[in-house]
Write an enzyme that holds these catalytic residues in place. Structure first.
Site, PDB file in Angstrom:
ATOM      1  N   ASP A  13       0.853  -1.195   0.000  1.00  0.00           N
ATOM      2  CA  ASP A  13       0.000   0.000   0.000  1.00  0.00           C
ATOM      3  C   ASP A  13       0.888   1.245   0.000  1.00  0.00           C
ATOM      4  O   ASP A  13       1.405   1.648   1.041  1.00  0.00           O
ATOM      5  CB  ASP A  13      -0.910  -0.016   1.228  1.00  0.00           C
ATOM      6  CG  ASP A  13      -1.805   1.217   1.293  1.00  0.00           C
ATOM      7  OD1 ASP A  13      -1.514   2.228   0.604  1.00  0.00           O
ATOM      8  OD2 ASP A  13      -2.792   1.189   2.045  1.00  0.00           O
TER       9      ASP A  13
ATOM     10  N   HIS B 195       1.053   8.057   3.878  1.00  0.00           N
ATOM     11  CA  HIS B 195       1.780   7.292   4.894  1.00  0.00           C
ATOM     12  C   HIS B 195       3.280   7.604   4.900  1.00  0.00           C
ATOM     13  O   HIS B 195       4.025   7.063   5.708  1.00  0.00           O
ATOM     14  CB  HIS B 195       1.570   5.793   4.666  1.00  0.00           C
ATOM     15  CG  HIS B 195       0.122   5.419   4.606  1.00  0.00           C
ATOM     16  ND1 HIS B 195      -0.735   5.577   5.677  1.00  0.00           N
ATOM     17  CD2 HIS B 195      -0.645   4.936   3.588  1.00  0.00           C
ATOM     18  CE1 HIS B 195      -1.957   5.192   5.337  1.00  0.00           C
ATOM     19  NE2 HIS B 195      -1.929   4.804   4.072  1.00  0.00           N
TER      20      HIS B 195
HETATM   21  C1  LIG Z   1      -6.210   5.037   1.438  1.00  0.00           C
HETATM   22  C2  LIG Z   1      -6.004   5.146   2.907  1.00  0.00           C
HETATM   23  C3  LIG Z   1      -5.592   4.089   3.636  1.00  0.00           C
HETATM   24  C4  LIG Z   1      -5.440   4.181   5.098  1.00  0.00           C
HETATM   25  O1  LIG Z   1      -4.963   3.262   5.697  1.00  0.00           O
HETATM   26  S1  LIG Z   1      -5.916   5.590   5.926  1.00  0.00           S
HETATM   27  C5  LIG Z   1      -5.388   5.276   7.608  1.00  0.00           C
HETATM   28  C6  LIG Z   1      -6.374   4.512   8.409  1.00  0.00           C
HETATM   29  N1  LIG Z   1      -7.570   5.254   8.621  1.00  0.00           N
HETATM   30  C7  LIG Z   1      -7.615   6.300   9.464  1.00  0.00           C
HETATM   31  O2  LIG Z   1      -6.638   6.687  10.072  1.00  0.00           O
HETATM   32  C8  LIG Z   1      -8.965   6.937   9.645  1.00  0.00           C
HETATM   33  C9  LIG Z   1      -9.162   7.333  11.068  1.00  0.00           C
HETATM   34  N2  LIG Z   1     -10.525   7.819  11.252  1.00  0.00           N
HETATM   35  C10 LIG Z   1     -10.842   9.123  11.149  1.00  0.00           C
HETATM   36  O3  LIG Z   1      -9.990   9.968  10.937  1.00  0.00           O
HETATM   37  C11 LIG Z   1     -12.271   9.470  11.341  1.00  0.00           C
HETATM   38  O4  LIG Z   1     -12.944   8.451  12.019  1.00  0.00           O
HETATM   39  C12 LIG Z   1     -13.010   9.727   9.989  1.00  0.00           C
HETATM   40  C13 LIG Z   1     -12.364  10.900   9.253  1.00  0.00           C
HETATM   41  C14 LIG Z   1     -12.984   8.452   9.125  1.00  0.00           C
HETATM   42  C15 LIG Z   1     -14.465  10.084  10.312  1.00  0.00           C
HETATM   43  O5  LIG Z   1     -14.479  11.119  11.245  1.00  0.00           O
HETATM   44  P1  LIG Z   1     -15.514  12.332  11.093  1.00  0.00           P
HETATM   45  O6  LIG Z   1     -15.395  12.973   9.780  1.00  0.00           O
HETATM   46  O7  LIG Z   1     -15.344  13.167  12.324  1.00  0.00           O
HETATM   47  O8  LIG Z   1     -16.900  11.615  11.080  1.00  0.00           O
HETATM   48  P2  LIG Z   1     -17.863  11.337  12.314  1.00  0.00           P
HETATM   49  O9  LIG Z   1     -18.583  12.590  12.662  1.00  0.00           O
HETATM   50  O10 LIG Z   1     -17.086  10.624  13.383  1.00  0.00           O
HETATM   51  O11 LIG Z   1     -18.920  10.299  11.688  1.00  0.00           O
HETATM   52  C16 LIG Z   1     -19.751  10.676  10.609  1.00  0.00           C
HETATM   53  C17 LIG Z   1     -20.514   9.446  10.162  1.00  0.00           C
HETATM   54  O12 LIG Z   1     -19.596   8.538   9.546  1.00  0.00           O
HETATM   55  C18 LIG Z   1     -19.544   7.320  10.269  1.00  0.00           C
HETATM   56  N3  LIG Z   1     -18.151   6.934  10.391  1.00  0.00           N
HETATM   57  C19 LIG Z   1     -17.230   7.590  11.090  1.00  0.00           C
HETATM   58  N4  LIG Z   1     -16.074   6.966  11.013  1.00  0.00           N
HETATM   59  C20 LIG Z   1     -16.274   5.887  10.247  1.00  0.00           C
HETATM   60  C21 LIG Z   1     -15.441   4.855   9.829  1.00  0.00           C
HETATM   61  N5  LIG Z   1     -14.161   4.834  10.240  1.00  0.00           N
HETATM   62  N6  LIG Z   1     -15.957   3.895   9.040  1.00  0.00           N
HETATM   63  C22 LIG Z   1     -17.255   3.914   8.685  1.00  0.00           C
HETATM   64  N7  LIG Z   1     -18.110   4.895   9.067  1.00  0.00           N
HETATM   65  C23 LIG Z   1     -17.606   5.857   9.842  1.00  0.00           C
HETATM   66  C24 LIG Z   1     -20.116   7.619  11.640  1.00  0.00           C
HETATM   67  O13 LIG Z   1     -20.703   6.456  12.211  1.00  0.00           O
HETATM   68  C25 LIG Z   1     -21.127   8.673  11.332  1.00  0.00           C
HETATM   69  O14 LIG Z   1     -22.285   8.064  10.831  1.00  0.00           O
HETATM   70  P3  LIG Z   1     -23.647   7.994  11.682  1.00  0.00           P
HETATM   71  O15 LIG Z   1     -24.017   9.410  11.961  1.00  0.00           O
HETATM   72  O16 LIG Z   1     -24.591   7.255  10.832  1.00  0.00           O
HETATM   73  O17 LIG Z   1     -23.305   7.254  12.946  1.00  0.00           O
END
Ligand SMILES: C/C=C/C(=O)SCCNC(=O)CCNC(=O)[C@H](O)C(C)(C)COP(=O)(O)OP(=O)(O)OC[C@H]1O[C@@H](n2cnc3c(N)ncnc32)[C@H](O)[C@@H]1OP(=O)(O)O
Length: 270
Positions: free
Chosen positions: A177, A182
């Site tokens: 990846d 990253h």
């Molecule tokens: C190509 C990339 C590869 C990678 O590996 S990237 C690295 C790994 N991933 C991360 O580091 C992501 C870490 N997570 C975050 O930064 C945050 O978390 C998000 C930006 C993904 C979301 O945060 P926010 O924008 O503040 O959203 P909210 O207000 O917490 O939630 C809004 C709605 O979206 C749903 N949701 C939030 N996070 C996720 C998720 N991770 N997967 C699926 N759905 C998600 C919630 O539930 C809610 O929806 P409902 O109002 O219906 O409850």
């Protein structure tokens, strides 16, 4: 005058992402194990003479599938984040070989400002689903889908630090990846992060490895794992693994600075 028509996120539901045969050998599996935190003393994971392949290695073999959806234009690949992951093991991965994989889009959830795309990959060895959180792709009038998982209650039966290395994401990317967020500070800044972030799948696999150690089971006996990436983890962070239950059915979370970075997770070892 030219007119552009952007395909609604909902229209990707059920999209066939094709099939691929991927090849790997012991060196790839060992590099993967080291990149997710295997120790030099864990010979079953790092020594080709007695290698057992970590089941989560399957997810690097299938990384082309979510990438394929991004490259077809479903979402902005510069801002989308890996939201959650599920893996069910059907059979142990061989030490080397060729594996046929097929991929398709599952549900597409409408979170208002964002869309969540599910990508399902299937093979004889595993079934896995990626959830990709795509800011800006929501608002198409679809269903919201699953909400945030509740945090487990009660005292955990396991509490252990999962140390990540400063160079861990730089190493892990060599397993497949190579998204720039990253490694490249400029790419990380474009998604609002102060520096490059860990791959979600690296953090999840590192957590699962530590969970196996704590439960006294072999990490290659993992049969199921899932978790939601709730907040970014940075290389060098030392989040805390908290788990409940036993090897047959453990729930867990990974916590950093008092907040879950992996939430609503569970794992089972056979
Ligand atoms: C190509 C990339 C590869 C990678 O590996 S990237 C690295 C790994 N991933 C991360 O580091 C992501 C870490 N997570 C975050 O930064 C945050 O978390 C998000 C930006 C993904 C979301 O945060 P926010 O924008 O503040 O959203 P909210 O207000 O917490 O939630 C809004 C709605 O979206 C749903 N949701 C939030 N996070 C996720 C998720 N991770 N997967 C699926 N759905 C998600 C919630 O539930 C809610 O929806 P409902 O109002 O219906 O409850």
């Amino acid at each position: 005058m030219t007119s552009t028509h952007k395909r609604s996120a909902a229209a990707w539901r059920g999209e066939d992402l094709g099939t691929r045969t991927v090849a790997y050998d012991e060196r790839d599996a060992i590099l993967y194990a080291l990149a997710v935190g295997a120790r030099a003393t864990e010979l079953d994971l790092v020594f080709e003479d007695r290698l057992r392949v970590l089941p989560t290695f399957a997810l690097t073999l299938a990384q082309w599938a979510p990438d394929e959806l991004g490259s077809r234009g479903a979402f902005d690949t510069k801002t989308a984040l890996h939201g959650s992951q599920n893996l069910t093991v059907r059979a142990p991965l061989p030490r080397r070989g060729e594996i046929a994989l097929s991929a398709s889009v599952g549900e597409v959830w409408d979170k208002g400002s964002a869309a969540v795309f599910e990508v399902r990959v299937e093979s004889d060895f595993f079934v896995a689903t990626w959830s990709l959180f795509a800011p800006g792709a929501g608002g198409f009038g679809g269903e919201r889908g699953p909400s945030k998982p509740a945090r487990p209650e009660g005292e955990p039966t396991v509490e252990a630090v999962v140390n990540t290395a400063d160079n861990q994401a730089a190493l892990y990317r060599l397993t497949g990846d190579r998204h720039h967020i990253h490694l490249d500070p400029a790419a990380a800044a474009r998604i609002g992060q102060p520096r490059p972030i860990m791959h979600g799948l690296c953090t999840l696999a590192a957590s699962t490895l530590e969970l196996a150690r704590q439960l006294g089971v072999h990490p290659a006996d993992l049969v199921e794992v899932e978790g939601r990436f709730a907040a970014p983890v940075f290389p060098g962070d030392s989040p805390v693994l908290r788990a409940w239950g036993d090897a047959a059915a453990a729930s867990f979370e990974l916590v950093h600075g008092g907040h879950p970075v992996i939430a609503g997770a569970r794992a089972a070892f056979g």
